[in-house]
Design a protein around this motif. Structure first.
Motif, PDB file in Angstrom:
ATOM      1  N   SER A  30       0.925  -1.202   0.118  1.00 12.27           N
ATOM      2  CA  SER A  30       0.014   0.145   0.155  1.00 12.27           C
ATOM      3  C   SER A  30       0.792   1.303   0.022  1.00 12.27           C
ATOM      4  CB  SER A  30      -0.914  -0.111   1.026  1.00 12.27           C
ATOM      5  OG  SER A  30      -1.732  -1.056   1.191  1.00 12.27           O
ATOM      6  N   ASN A  31       1.781   1.161  -0.779  1.00  9.32           N
ATOM      7  CA  ASN A  31       2.610   2.455  -1.144  1.00  9.32           C
ATOM      8  C   ASN A  31       2.380   2.825  -2.523  1.00  9.32           C
ATOM      9  OD1 ASN A  31       3.970   3.362   1.474  1.00  9.32           O
ATOM     10  ND2 ASN A  31       4.853   1.154   1.163  1.00  9.32           N
ATOM     11  N   SER A  32       3.112   3.447  -3.068  1.00  7.91           N
ATOM     12  CA  SER A  32       2.923   4.346  -4.397  1.00  7.91           C
ATOM     13  C   SER A  32       4.042   4.369  -5.335  1.00  7.91           C
ATOM     14  CB  SER A  32       2.111   5.564  -4.441  1.00  7.91           C
ATOM     15  OG  SER A  32       1.447   5.648  -5.814  1.00  7.91           O
ATOM     16  N   PHE A  33       4.530   3.233  -5.716  1.00  4.82           N
ATOM     17  CA  PHE A  33       6.059   3.127  -6.404  1.00  4.82           C
ATOM     18  C   PHE A  33       5.863   3.595  -7.888  1.00  4.82           C
ATOM     19  CE2 PHE A  33       6.933   0.874  -2.341  1.00  4.82           C
ATOM     20  CZ  PHE A  33       7.905   1.607  -2.011  1.00  4.82           C
ATOM     21  N   ASN A  34       4.659   3.842  -8.320  1.00  4.14           N
ATOM     22  CA  ASN A  34       4.655   4.680  -9.811  1.00  4.14           C
ATOM     23  C   ASN A  34       4.784   3.696 -10.751  1.00  4.14           C
ATOM     24  OD1 ASN A  34       3.308   7.121  -8.860  1.00  4.14           O
ATOM     25  ND2 ASN A  34       5.366   7.642  -8.225  1.00  4.14           N
ATOM     26  N   GLY A  35       4.803   2.338 -10.693  1.00  7.34           N
ATOM     27  CA  GLY A  35       5.188   1.288 -11.893  1.00  7.34           C
ATOM     28  C   GLY A  35       6.516   1.290 -12.176  1.00  7.34           C
ATOM     29  N   ILE A  36       7.403   1.495 -11.090  1.00  6.96           N
ATOM     30  CA  ILE A  36       8.783   0.779 -11.321  1.00  6.96           C
ATOM     31  C   ILE A  36       8.820  -0.487 -11.151  1.00  6.96           C
ATOM     32  CG2 ILE A  36       9.908   3.155 -10.695  1.00  6.96           C
ATOM     33  CD1 ILE A  36      10.415   1.727  -7.874  1.00  6.96           C
ATOM     34  N   GLN A  37      10.028  -1.123 -11.435  1.00  4.93           N
ATOM     35  CA  GLN A  37      10.264  -2.477 -11.517  1.00  4.93           C
ATOM     36  C   GLN A  37      10.278  -2.740  -9.784  1.00  4.93           C
ATOM     37  OE1 GLN A  37      10.555  -4.907 -14.095  1.00  4.93           O
ATOM     38  NE2 GLN A  37       9.609  -3.362 -15.270  1.00  4.93           N
ATOM     39  N   ILE A  38      10.098  -4.193  -9.506  1.00  2.27           N
ATOM     40  CA  ILE A  38      10.510  -4.395  -8.138  1.00  2.27           C
ATOM     41  C   ILE A  38      12.121  -4.404  -7.952  1.00  2.27           C
ATOM     42  CG2 ILE A  38      10.480  -6.581  -6.634  1.00  2.27           C
ATOM     43  CD1 ILE A  38       7.741  -7.342  -7.853  1.00  2.27           C
ATOM     44  N   PRO A  39      12.574  -3.858  -7.146  1.00  2.00           N
ATOM     45  CA  PRO A  39      14.045  -3.831  -7.041  1.00  2.00           C
ATOM     46  C   PRO A  39      14.820  -4.890  -7.040  1.00  2.00           C
ATOM     47  CG  PRO A  39      13.025  -2.426  -5.455  1.00  2.00           C
ATOM     48  CD  PRO A  39      12.008  -3.237  -5.949  1.00  2.00           C
ATOM     49  N   LYS A  40      15.903  -5.245  -7.914  1.00  2.00           N
ATOM     50  CA  LYS A  40      16.577  -6.382  -7.941  1.00  2.00           C
ATOM     51  C   LYS A  40      17.306  -6.638  -6.454  1.00  2.00           C
ATOM     52  CE  LYS A  40      17.226  -7.081 -12.871  1.00  2.00           C
ATOM     53  NZ  LYS A  40      17.635  -6.191 -13.909  1.00  2.00           N
ATOM     54  N   GLY A  41      17.745  -5.324  -6.123  1.00  2.00           N
ATOM     55  CA  GLY A  41      18.601  -5.571  -5.013  1.00  2.00           C
ATOM     56  C   GLY A  41      18.017  -6.277  -3.559  1.00  2.00           C
ATOM     57  N   LEU A  42      16.574  -6.422  -3.648  1.00  2.00           N
ATOM     58  CA  LEU A  42      16.091  -7.257  -2.781  1.00  2.00           C
ATOM     59  C   LEU A  42      16.706  -8.648  -2.559  1.00  2.00           C
ATOM     60  CD1 LEU A  42      12.335  -6.217  -3.201  1.00  2.00           C
ATOM     61  CD2 LEU A  42      13.636  -5.677  -1.512  1.00  2.00           C
ATOM     62  N   SER A  43      17.148  -9.087  -3.697  1.00  2.00           N
ATOM     63  CA  SER A  43      17.671 -10.386  -3.458  1.00  2.00           C
ATOM     64  C   SER A  43      19.051 -10.498  -2.691  1.00  2.00           C
ATOM     65  CB  SER A  43      18.317 -10.774  -4.879  1.00  2.00           C
ATOM     66  OG  SER A  43      19.069  -9.855  -5.450  1.00  2.00           O
ATOM     67  N   ASN A  44      19.554  -9.519  -2.248  1.00  2.00           N
ATOM     68  CA  ASN A  44      20.708  -9.232  -1.231  1.00  2.00           C
ATOM     69  C   ASN A  44      20.022  -9.792   0.237  1.00  2.00           C
ATOM     70  OD1 ASN A  44      22.864  -8.349  -2.330  1.00  2.00           O
ATOM     71  ND2 ASN A  44      23.003  -6.270  -1.012  1.00  2.00           N
ATOM     72  N   LEU A  45      19.000  -9.828   0.496  1.00  2.00           N
ATOM     73  CA  LEU A  45      18.275  -9.981   1.397  1.00  2.00           C
ATOM     74  C   LEU A  45      17.950 -11.562   1.854  1.00  2.00           C
ATOM     75  CD1 LEU A  45      15.802  -6.827   1.824  1.00  2.00           C
ATOM     76  CD2 LEU A  45      18.054  -7.131   2.909  1.00  2.00           C
ATOM     77  N   ALA A  46      18.951 -12.420   2.041  1.00  2.25           N
ATOM     78  CA  ALA A  46      19.150 -13.636   1.973  1.00  2.25           C
ATOM     79  C   ALA A  46      17.962 -14.141   3.095  1.00  2.25           C
ATOM     80  CB  ALA A  46      20.341 -14.188   1.997  1.00  2.25           C
ATOM     81  N   ASN A  47      17.851 -13.690   4.176  1.00  3.08           N
ATOM     82  CA  ASN A  47      17.204 -13.902   5.105  1.00  3.08           C
ATOM     83  C   ASN A  47      15.658 -13.828   5.049  1.00  3.08           C
ATOM     84  OD1 ASN A  47      19.065 -15.656   6.322  1.00  3.08           O
ATOM     85  ND2 ASN A  47      19.696 -14.087   7.933  1.00  3.08           N
ATOM     86  N   LEU A  48      15.317 -13.268   4.199  1.00  8.13           N
ATOM     87  CA  LEU A  48      13.928 -12.736   3.957  1.00  8.13           C
ATOM     88  C   LEU A  48      13.024 -14.085   3.836  1.00  8.13           C
ATOM     89  CD1 LEU A  48      13.053  -9.962   3.935  1.00  8.13           C
ATOM     90  CD2 LEU A  48      12.953  -9.987   1.514  1.00  8.13           C
ATOM     91  N   THR A  49      11.983 -13.982   4.686  1.00  9.20           N
ATOM     92  CA  THR A  49      10.888 -15.172   4.593  1.00  9.20           C
ATOM     93  C   THR A  49       9.603 -14.499   4.148  1.00  9.20           C
ATOM     94  OG1 THR A  49      10.628 -14.792   7.128  1.00  9.20           O
ATOM     95  CG2 THR A  49      12.300 -16.647   6.319  1.00  9.20           C
ATOM     96  N   HIS A  50       9.448 -13.272   4.722  1.00  7.22           N
ATOM     97  CA  HIS A  50       7.892 -12.527   4.590  1.00  7.22           C
ATOM     98  C   HIS A  50       8.321 -11.206   3.511  1.00  7.22           C
ATOM     99  CE1 HIS A  50       7.189 -15.161   8.057  1.00  7.22           C
ATOM    100  NE2 HIS A  50       5.863 -15.055   7.347  1.00  7.22           N
ATOM    101  N   LEU A  51       7.817 -11.263   2.407  1.00  8.18           N
ATOM    102  CA  LEU A  51       7.955  -9.871   1.618  1.00  8.18           C
ATOM    103  C   LEU A  51       6.525  -9.503   1.112  1.00  8.18           C
ATOM    104  CD1 LEU A  51       9.732  -7.998  -0.133  1.00  8.18           C
ATOM    105  CD2 LEU A  51       9.935  -9.520  -1.888  1.00  8.18           C
ATOM    106  N   ASN A  52       6.108  -8.655   1.563  1.00  8.08           N
ATOM    107  CA  ASN A  52       4.603  -8.020   1.208  1.00  8.08           C
ATOM    108  C   ASN A  52       4.757  -6.891   0.282  1.00  8.08           C
ATOM    109  OD1 ASN A  52       2.101  -7.153   1.041  1.00  8.08           O
ATOM    110  ND2 ASN A  52       1.435  -7.669   3.120  1.00  8.08           N
ATOM    111  N   LEU A  53       4.303  -6.895  -0.947  1.00  8.17           N
ATOM    112  CA  LEU A  53       4.495  -5.942  -1.906  1.00  8.17           C
ATOM    113  C   LEU A  53       3.162  -5.703  -2.520  1.00  8.17           C
ATOM    114  CD1 LEU A  53       7.632  -6.960  -3.935  1.00  8.17           C
ATOM    115  CD2 LEU A  53       7.352  -5.365  -2.109  1.00  8.17           C
ATOM    116  N   SER A  54       2.038  -6.311  -1.772  1.00  9.41           N
ATOM    117  CA  SER A  54       0.624  -5.887  -2.439  1.00  9.41           C
ATOM    118  C   SER A  54       0.190  -4.494  -2.462  1.00  9.41           C
ATOM    119  CB  SER A  54      -0.265  -6.709  -1.507  1.00  9.41           C
ATOM    120  OG  SER A  54      -0.572  -6.204  -0.251  1.00  9.41           O
TER     121      SER A  54
END
Ligand SMILES: *[C@@H]1O[C@H](CO)[C@@H](O)[C@H](O)[C@H]1NC(C)=O
Ligand SMILES: *[C@@H]1O[C@H](CO)[C@@H](O)[C@H](O)[C@H]1NC(C)=O
Ligand SMILES: *[C@@H]1O[C@H](CO)[C@@H](O)[C@H](O)[C@H]1NC(C)=O
Ligand SMILES: *[C@@H]1O[C@H](CO)[C@@H](O)[C@H](O)[C@H]1NC(C)=O
Ligand SMILES: *[C@@H]1O[C@H](CO)[C@@H](O)[C@H](O)[C@H]1NC(C)=O
Length: 147
Positions: free
Chosen positions: A103-127
């Motif tokens: 529920s933010n407004s990233f204006n149609g940019i791509q999901i950032p590739k840098g998120l792949s750095n977060l190796a311990n991520l179990t919950h990612l909410n981009l809805s």
């Protein structure tokens, strides 16, 4: 003497964690992230209240483990509209397990590739965050995330 010894072990194991404080590097990453994000000030409930004089583990939307590493960041509904694409600050919070940018407004940019750095991520909410396109394969490779 023995009692004292066991008492200190007890304290270290069970009492100290309750007072875990944000580590300096984690705090400066959070402050860097806040300063690099673009958001609508008037609609802020969390980011604007992050106060550098306070323990960042107590900041709104932030949660730490017992060592003071940031493991959860809940930045949903914060009217964020930019500054996330190349945010090394975010991508260097390597202990993150939960990240909510819903529920933010990233204006149609791509999901950032840098998120792949977060190796311990179990919950990612981009809805409802208004990202466009597909989830980059770098991010899909995150083993623990259930997208
Ligand atoms: C944002 O803040 C403005 C002014 O305070 C308010 O009128 C508007 O409803 C808010 N928008 C949202 C989505 O909360
Ligand atoms: C941060 O907290 C200190 C101490 O409580 C307070 O004096 C200061 O005004 C706060 N700063 C902001 C930006 O809220
Ligand atoms: C992020 O981590 C990389 C690799 O450790 C480092 O080179 C870079 O300076 C860090 N960036 C920030 C903003 O901390
Ligand atoms: C993931 O978390 C563990 C501790 O739970 C830590 O040792 C490890 O360094 C973290 N991974 C990364 C990429 O930082
Ligand atoms: C994602 O975040 C939104 C907004 O905070 C929330 O309503 C929704 O339940 C979350 N989804 C999941 C799968 O946690």
């Amino acid at each position: 003497m023995k009692t004292l010894f066991f008492l200190s072990i007890f304290c270290i194991t069970f009492i100290l964690p309750a007072f875990s404080q944000c580590l300096d590097d984690q705090k400066s990453l959070l402050l860097g992230l806040r300063n690099s994000l673009r958001f609508v000030l008037s609609n802020q409930t969390k980011l604007v209240h992050w106060n550098h004089t306070k323990d960042c583990c107590n900041w709104d939307g932030v949660e730490c483990d017992v060592f003071g590493h940031v493991i959860s960041l809940q930045l949903d509904n914060e009217m964020i509209y930019g500054g996330i694409e190349n945010s090394e600050y975010l991508f260097n919070l390597s202990y993150l397990e939960k990240l909510n940018l819903a529920s933010n407004s990233f204006n149609g940019i791509q999901i950032p590739k840098g998120l792949s750095n977060l190796a311990n991520l179990t919950h990612l909410n981009l809805s409802h965050a208004h990202f466009a396109g597909q989830v980059p394969h770098e991010v899909l490779r995150l083993k623990k995330v259930d997208l």
